[in-house]
Design a protein around this motif. Structure first.
Motif, short mmCIF file in Angstrom:
data_model
loop_
_atom_site.label_atom_id
_atom_site.label_comp_id
_atom_site.label_asym_id
_atom_site.label_seq_id
_atom_site.Cartn_x
_atom_site.Cartn_y
_atom_site.Cartn_z
N SER A 11 0.84 -1.20 0.00
CA SER A 11 0.00 0.00 0.00
C SER A 11 0.87 1.24 0.00
N ALA A 35 3.58 -1.52 -3.63
CA ALA A 35 2.39 -1.91 -4.38
C ALA A 35 1.23 -1.00 -4.09
N SER A 36 0.45 -0.73 -5.13
CA SER A 36 -0.82 -0.03 -5.01
C SER A 36 -1.83 -0.80 -5.85
N ARG A 37 -3.11 -0.47 -5.67
CA ARG A 37 -4.12 -1.10 -6.53
C ARG A 37 -4.15 -0.46 -7.91
N ASP A 38 -3.36 0.59 -8.08
CA ASP A 38 -3.27 1.30 -9.36
C ASP A 38 -1.81 1.42 -9.75
N TYR A 55 4.31 -2.08 -8.31
CA TYR A 55 3.37 -3.15 -8.66
C TYR A 55 1.95 -2.58 -8.66
N GLY A 56 1.16 -3.00 -9.65
CA GLY A 56 -0.20 -2.51 -9.80
C GLY A 56 -1.23 -3.27 -9.00
N SER A 57 -0.78 -4.20 -8.17
CA SER A 57 -1.68 -4.92 -7.26
C SER A 57 -0.85 -5.45 -6.10
N TYR A 58 -1.50 -5.68 -4.98
CA TYR A 58 -0.81 -6.26 -3.83
C TYR A 58 -0.36 -7.67 -4.15
N GLU A 59 -1.19 -8.37 -4.92
CA GLU A 59 -0.86 -9.76 -5.29
C GLU A 59 0.44 -9.83 -6.10
N ALA A 60 0.61 -8.86 -6.99
CA ALA A 60 1.81 -8.85 -7.84
C ALA A 60 3.07 -8.73 -7.00
N TRP A 82 -4.42 -9.76 4.76
CA TRP A 82 -3.23 -9.61 3.93
C TRP A 82 -1.97 -10.13 4.61
#
Length: 324
Positions: A11, A35-38, A55-60, A82
């Motif tokens: 985040s 990482a961010s969601r965007d 990274y464009g997602s936390y998962e990435a 998380w």
């Protein structure tokens, strides 16, 4: 010393601005990703803070095999989920406080960490500071005689209803945001409380704007704290004993580490060198990962904290004393 631990941040929360400088300053920390969601936001953030990967997602971020540990600074209600996802992805976790006030969620997260063979720690940065360690040492050594009372406070002013710290859907409010420090400090010195009694003023947002708590600890040690999001800035800790007291004007940020030992014959100022608490908490987990040190805050402390916060919350809602 082993190789620096490779870290990622889950985040782009505001609290990161306090953590990142300590990460960059430490030879034990290699901050490699955020990482961010965007993705565009993550890339902009990474440029601003000189972090190599975005990274464009936390998962990435969790899928990156080079990252060994993550700092999770997501909203309160997302901490357990998380943390579990991170340890299951093979990462060690430093999760921003408060981890949770729900003991079953805390147990589930630490169980997942144990199954994965990964470390999980709640990020109470002040606990790592030399000022805090010296305070605990003085109490344990009997510098104030028998401990009888612990008083703590932490408050500030915030009136933006859209701010995440004033939103009920993510368990915002004074107790969770700053009262958790007051509770942690009392537990550090007096142990786990036997029962609590709390009062709160719930404001227009539905969150507690002012919160007070009374705690009874083993050995008839008593505790009192107050916290607020609608009060002037205050942060204090006082441990009162049979022969004196210890007073800290800056117990949580530890920016100016001074302990006043107050006795009938005068006041002794115990001054310590300032150290970056955020750097120290990152290094503590890193040392534990490398087998070069012991993790300071693990399951036991997180559970004790969560149980106390839940009891205090329940007491404030019911206006009745609650056993812990």
């Amino acid at each position: 010393m082993g190789d620096a631990v490779k870290w990622g941040i889950v985040s782009t929360a505001e609290i990161n601005r306090l953590v990142i400088p300590g990460a960059h300053a430490s030879a034990k920390v290699d901050l490699v990703g955020v990482a961010s969601r965007d993705l565009a936001r993550a890339e902009e953030y990474a440029r601003k803070w000189e972090i190599p990967r975005a990274y464009g997602s936390y998962e990435a971020l969790l899928e990156d095999p080079e990252i060994e540990a993550v700092y999770i600074s997501l909203p309160n209600t997302m901490h357990p989920e998380w943390s579990i996802r991170a340890v299951e992805a093979g990462k060690h976790v430093l999760c921003e406080k408060p981890f949770s006030r729900h003991p079953d969620e805390i147990e589930a997260a630490f169980d997942a960490a144990d199954r994965a063979g990964r470390l999980l720690s709640e990020a109470f940065m002040y606990r790592h500071n030399p000022q805090t360690k010296r305070l605990k040492q003085l109490v344990d050594e009997g510098a104030i005689g028998e401990l009888r009372l612990v008083r703590t406070t932490f408050s500030y002013s915030l009136y933006d209803p859209e701010n995440i710290r004033l939103r009920t859907d993510v368990e915002g409010g004074a107790l969770m945001d700053v009262g958790c420090y007051c509770v942690s400090g009392q537990r550090l010195l007096a142990g786990e409380p036997e029962r609590v009694h709390a009062q709160a003023w719930f404001g227009e947002t539905g969150t507690d704007c002012v919160f007070t708590g009374e705690l009874r600890f083993p050995g008839d040690v008593l505790g009192h704290f107050d916290c607020g999001t609608a009060l002037t800035d205050r942060d204090e800790l006082e441990a009162v004993g049979s022969e004196g007291s210890l007073f800290l004007d800056d117990p949580w940020h530890c920016r100016t580490p001074v302990i006043e030992l107050r006795r009938d014959d005068g006041v002794e100022r115990i001054e310590l060198e300032p150290q970056d608490s955020y750097r120290l908490e990152l290094e503590n987990l890193g040392d534990a990962i490398r087998g070069e040190g012991e993790l300071l805050l693990g399951r036991e402390d997180a559970l004790g904290q969560g149980r106390t916060l839940e009891a205090l919350h329940r007491s404030a809602v019911t206006s009745e004393p609650v056993p812990c």
